[in-house]
Design an enzyme around this catalytic site. Sequence first.
Site, short mmCIF file in Angstrom:
data_model
loop_
_atom_site.label_atom_id
_atom_site.label_comp_id
_atom_site.label_asym_id
_atom_site.label_seq_id
_atom_site.Cartn_x
_atom_site.Cartn_y
_atom_site.Cartn_z
N ARG A 108 -2.89 10.82 5.81
CA ARG A 108 -3.14 11.20 7.08
C ARG A 108 -1.88 11.52 7.90
NH1 ARG A 108 -7.87 6.73 7.39
NH2 ARG A 108 -7.59 6.58 4.94
N SER A 176 1.44 1.81 3.60
CA SER A 176 0.49 0.52 3.18
C SER A 176 0.81 -0.14 1.85
CB SER A 176 -0.87 1.01 3.15
OG SER A 176 -1.10 1.80 4.28
N ASP A 229 -0.60 -0.99 7.05
CA ASP A 229 -1.83 -0.35 7.44
C ASP A 229 -2.56 -1.43 8.23
OD1 ASP A 229 -2.35 -1.46 5.15
OD2 ASP A 229 -3.61 0.02 4.60
C1 BGC Z 1 -0.80 -2.97 -0.27
C2 BGC Z 1 -0.86 -3.70 1.10
C3 BGC Z 1 -1.98 -2.88 1.90
C4 BGC Z 1 -3.13 -2.80 1.26
C5 BGC Z 1 -4.23 -1.95 2.07
C6 BGC Z 1 -2.32 -3.29 -0.77
O1 BGC Z 1 -2.27 -2.80 -2.26
O2 BGC Z 1 -0.01 -4.11 -1.04
O3 BGC Z 1 0.61 -3.20 1.84
O4 BGC Z 1 -1.92 -3.11 3.16
O5 BGC Z 1 -3.24 -2.27 0.08
O6 BGC Z 1 -4.01 -0.88 1.94
#
Ligand code: BGC
Length: 509
Positions: A108, A176, A229
């Site tokens: 995004r 994320s 995130d």
């Molecule tokens: C990641 C995290 C992330 C989460 C949600 C996980 O697979 O390791 O860093 O916050 O996914 O997106």
Amino acid sequence: MGKLVLGLAVACAVGSCAIAAVMVGRRVRSRRRWWSVVRALDEFEEAASTPVGRLRQVVDAMAVEMHAGLASEGGSKLKMLLTFVDNLPDGSESGIYYALHVGGTNFRILRIQLGGQRSILGHDVERKPIPQHLMTRTSEEFFDFIALSLKEFVERKGNNLQPSQVRGNDLGFTFSFPVKQTSVSSGTLIKWTKGFAIDDMVEKDVVECLQKALSRRGLDMNVAALVNDSVGTLAVGHFYDKDTVAAVVIGTGTNACYLERADAIIKCQGLLTTSGGMVINMEWGNFWSSHLPRTSYDMDLDAESQNPNDQGFEKMISGMYLGDIVRRVICKMSLASDIFGPFSSKLSTRFVLSTPLMAAMHEDDSPDLSEVAKILEETLDIYVVPLKIRKLVVKICDVVTRRAARLAAAGIVGILKKIGRDGTGGITSGRIKGVRSGKLRRTVVAVEGGLYTSYTIFREYLNEAVAEILGEEIAPYVILKVMEDGAGIGAAMLAASNSARSVDTVQVL
Ligand code: BGC
């Protein structure tokens, strides 16, 4: 003549008996197969069950593991990563900021205009799927694609800005994945999750990679905040409501973060922050405990995954995996019986049944479950399924979703326990105190991610389980608030509060 008629009559009677015997035999066998499937479903339901007693064990295990992860590097499967975010937005931020959110199947680009006084005056979002092939190629190709998309977005949206509205070219970057941050705007990728595998990125500075791609595209923007995130979600939650102390993401992957006291971060002795606290990115997707209700399907899914023995909690909870667990259960039943008709090879294809499709079957409220029939046919090549089998499929979806939602709820209460907001007095030195000594305070948890925001049954199961675990005395003090697009908006807000310089215009060279 009479003998002939008698002979024929006897032959007919024998024939009918034989046919009847075959039919009865078939019916008995088919009933036996049906019961073996029902038994398999019962066993699955039992193995995946989450009675409140078991959830409370998960709560305690989560709180203890959080403590261990804060005590020493590598002390727990929970990484408990520092974020260098010590002050959360308070609503006074103003100006126009951009943000990028890379994390799941979509990425995004956002532009938001903050107006001070807890207000967002403008909000533009563009969602783009990340081409599958870029998820496993080189970091340069990946970041070039992102930088180009951002450049096109800025050119399209940035034209009609008043110079006084623009706070500079500071960018919030939501990434994320697990990152070891070295400051609020730098950090190295620890490992990939959610099916990404760009090997040359691991241990590289994520912001450096993005910054280089931006300059290759001639885009003069400065990454002022690198955030997970969950951290973005916490930031936006706090922007609207200062009682927000934790955030949870339940989308393609799952994670949580919360505000911790600096002195409780034992592995980082002498950590001084202006607020006396710091947001901790738990990376709870990697949480593990023997109390988790693991089934043979989970073990198979894990063994065949890109990251075996990793992200165990995530593999039971998040959108990347739930549909695939359901597929595995149907596959096993179809191999053991003919209730789904001839075996369909689609049932052996990993991830062919996505979680949104599974949710659509689960939430099918038509009297004949026509949506279930359609998805079984179009996605799994399973045709003409009687109503009773469609109901069985809905039940499988229910078992998988209910377990996921209830485990996520236990995780949330685990965080509340760690910070003393569950009414039990929290934990000290890894030992759980049994007495209800904590003072009750309004506590808000911000939640983002499609499973919670768009999958009603999932959300209801989760909310119900949080209340069940906490009990009716404490539950009213805990509020779960949806933060749609929170991860990206929160990154822009953190860019606003961390922006080191103030430039008046966005320049696209
Ligand atoms: C990641 C995290 C992330 C989460 C949600 C996980 O697979 O390791 O860093 O916050 O996914 O997106």
